[in-house]
Design a protein around this motif. Sequence first.
Motif, PDB file in Angstrom:
ATOM      1  N   GLY A  11      49.784  42.375  21.652  1.00 40.99           N
ATOM      2  CA  GLY A  11      48.931  42.095  20.499  1.00 40.99           C
ATOM      3  C   GLY A  11      48.925  40.649  20.045  1.00 40.99           C
ATOM      4  N   GLU A  12      49.588  39.764  20.785  1.00 43.03           N
ATOM      5  CA  GLU A  12      49.641  38.358  20.397  1.00 43.03           C
ATOM      6  C   GLU A  12      49.129  37.461  21.526  1.00 43.03           C
ATOM      7  N   ILE A  13      48.421  36.401  21.149  1.00 44.15           N
ATOM      8  CA  ILE A  13      47.917  35.447  22.129  1.00 44.15           C
ATOM      9  C   ILE A  13      49.050  34.518  22.554  1.00 44.15           C
ATOM     10  N   LYS A  14      49.361  34.515  23.843  1.00 40.55           N
ATOM     11  CA  LYS A  14      50.462  33.718  24.370  1.00 40.55           C
ATOM     12  C   LYS A  14      50.001  32.407  25.003  1.00 40.55           C
ATOM     13  N   HIS A  15      48.743  32.372  25.450  1.00 47.25           N
ATOM     14  CA  HIS A  15      48.242  31.184  26.150  1.00 47.25           C
ATOM     15  C   HIS A  15      46.726  31.178  26.068  1.00 47.25           C
ATOM     16  N   SER A  16      46.130  29.982  26.022  1.00 46.33           N
ATOM     17  CA  SER A  16      44.669  29.867  26.056  1.00 46.33           C
ATOM     18  C   SER A  16      44.279  28.600  26.796  1.00 46.33           C
ATOM     19  N   GLU A  17      43.102  28.634  27.414  1.00 42.52           N
ATOM     20  CA  GLU A  17      42.586  27.459  28.107  1.00 42.52           C
ATOM     21  C   GLU A  17      41.069  27.572  28.222  1.00 42.52           C
ATOM     22  N   VAL A  18      40.406  26.432  28.318  1.00 41.91           N
ATOM     23  CA  VAL A  18      38.954  26.384  28.475  1.00 41.91           C
ATOM     24  C   VAL A  18      38.626  26.105  29.936  1.00 41.91           C
ATOM     25  N   VAL A  19      37.695  26.883  30.505  1.00 34.70           N
ATOM     26  CA  VAL A  19      37.285  26.690  31.892  1.00 34.70           C
ATOM     27  C   VAL A  19      35.769  26.486  31.948  1.00 34.70           C
ATOM     28  N   ASP A  20      35.318  25.646  32.858  1.00 33.88           N
ATOM     29  CA  ASP A  20      33.893  25.402  33.053  1.00 33.88           C
ATOM     30  C   ASP A  20      33.318  26.420  34.027  1.00 33.88           C
ATOM     31  N   THR A  21      32.055  26.817  33.813  1.00 33.50           N
ATOM     32  CA  THR A  21      31.413  27.782  34.705  1.00 33.50           C
ATOM     33  C   THR A  21      30.852  27.121  35.956  1.00 33.50           C
ATOM     34  N   ASN A  22      30.775  25.804  35.987  1.00 40.86           N
ATOM     35  CA  ASN A  22      30.321  25.067  37.174  1.00 40.86           C
ATOM     36  C   ASN A  22      28.932  25.496  37.641  1.00 40.86           C
ATOM     37  N   GLY A  23      28.047  25.761  36.684  1.00 45.45           N
ATOM     38  CA  GLY A  23      26.672  26.076  37.037  1.00 45.45           C
ATOM     39  C   GLY A  23      26.394  27.531  37.310  1.00 45.45           C
ATOM     40  N   SER A  24      27.395  28.399  37.255  1.00 42.20           N
ATOM     41  CA  SER A  24      27.143  29.823  37.432  1.00 42.20           C
ATOM     42  C   SER A  24      26.288  30.317  36.276  1.00 42.20           C
ATOM     43  N   GLY A  25      25.467  31.328  36.554  1.00 37.64           N
ATOM     44  CA  GLY A  25      24.623  31.858  35.498  1.00 37.64           C
ATOM     45  C   GLY A  25      24.366  33.336  35.678  1.00 37.64           C
ATOM     46  N   HIS A  26      24.069  34.026  34.579  1.00 41.08           N
ATOM     47  CA  HIS A  26      23.675  35.430  34.578  1.00 41.08           C
ATOM     48  C   HIS A  26      24.669  36.275  35.382  1.00 41.08           C
ATOM     49  N   GLY A  27      24.160  37.036  36.377  1.00 43.80           N
ATOM     50  CA  GLY A  27      25.021  37.960  37.105  1.00 43.80           C
ATOM     51  C   GLY A  27      26.181  37.306  37.806  1.00 43.80           C
ATOM     52  N   ALA A  28      26.025  36.044  38.234  1.00 46.49           N
ATOM     53  CA  ALA A  28      27.108  35.354  38.929  1.00 46.49           C
ATOM     54  C   ALA A  28      28.316  35.167  38.025  1.00 46.49           C
ATOM     55  N   LEU A  29      28.102  35.173  36.723  1.00 47.68           N
ATOM     56  CA  LEU A  29      29.216  34.975  35.795  1.00 47.68           C
ATOM     57  C   LEU A  29      30.188  36.150  35.837  1.00 47.68           C
ATOM     58  N   ALA A  30      29.700  37.339  36.189  1.00 46.17           N
ATOM     59  CA  ALA A  30      30.611  38.474  36.305  1.00 46.17           C
ATOM     60  C   ALA A  30      31.608  38.227  37.432  1.00 46.17           C
ATOM     61  N   GLY A  31      31.127  37.681  38.550  1.00 47.46           N
ATOM     62  CA  GLY A  31      32.026  37.329  39.639  1.00 47.46           C
ATOM     63  C   GLY A  31      32.983  36.219  39.246  1.00 47.46           C
ATOM     64  N   PHE A  32      32.494  35.264  38.468  1.00 46.48           N
ATOM     65  CA  PHE A  32      33.325  34.167  37.974  1.00 46.48           C
ATOM     66  C   PHE A  32      34.465  34.722  37.111  1.00 46.48           C
ATOM     67  N   LEU A  33      34.137  35.659  36.223  1.00 51.75           N
ATOM     68  CA  LEU A  33      35.153  36.245  35.344  1.00 51.75           C
ATOM     69  C   LEU A  33      36.143  37.098  36.133  1.00 51.75           C
ATOM     70  N   THR A  34      35.636  37.810  37.137  1.00 51.63           N
ATOM     71  CA  THR A  34      36.530  38.606  37.982  1.00 51.63           C
ATOM     72  C   THR A  34      37.528  37.708  38.699  1.00 51.63           C
TER      73      THR A  34
END
Length: 254
Positions: free
Chosen positions: A154-177
């Motif tokens: 229940g607690e946030i232990k770590h966070s970071e920002v990542v760039d999508t590198n031009g991925s869009g729409h459906g490709a973002l699901a693969g990026f998140l996976t």
Amino acid sequence: MARPCRWRRICTEPEFDRFVPEGIPSPESITLTVDEYEAVRLIDLMKCTHEQCAAQMDISRTTATEIYESARTKIAASLIGGKTLVIAGGRYRLCDGTGPLCCHRCRRNAAQSPQQITKKGEHIMRIAVTYENGTIFQHFGHTEQFKLYDVENGEIKHSEVVDTNGSGHGALAGFLTAHQVDALICGGIGGGAQTALAQAGIRLYGGVSGSADEAAAALAAGQLTFDPNVHCTHHEHEHGSGHHTCGEHGCGKH
């Protein structure tokens, strides 16, 4: 245990995603997935064999043939039945320039070093939030960054920002996976992207606005208010009876 989804590699998302027959009021629509579109592009336009198509899309020849035949059936139904042809959704990821028949139209430059993906622990839940200047970006398919939060007990232990590198729409699901994401917080999101997330097993908490950090903390605590019926509009949602808190769905119990 279910087999993991195999994400089909495509060189680029289509420039045109809707074809409407002229002279037919409110025609029915049929959806061609982006991976089906890619199979047709490779085989019919580029004159690739099914084996070459399979190699480029990083799938088996049998799967390539199945995708191609499904695509041809849908195109025929659109042409003969006068149906709107919509290109959206599907299980796909953008090529990084290394495919054997890459057309070099990839949105990501193959010469760039791939972004390092931080591995998460066995008991960690990873939350992704569409991110812009500390707030939740409101258009999932156009987000340029995600902020990732690793949650334990229940607690946030770590966070970071990542760039999508031009991925869009459906490709973002693969990026998140690829980034081992378990849950997504966002504003508006289209139906095709929702389907792709569901196929990837990523839980969706849409219709959320405001601070990304506060939303992630609320989800971690099982107290996030979100819209279970979210869709991609200008997001003029009101927090009323159509909204739920994530605690009601048990998402706080990981």
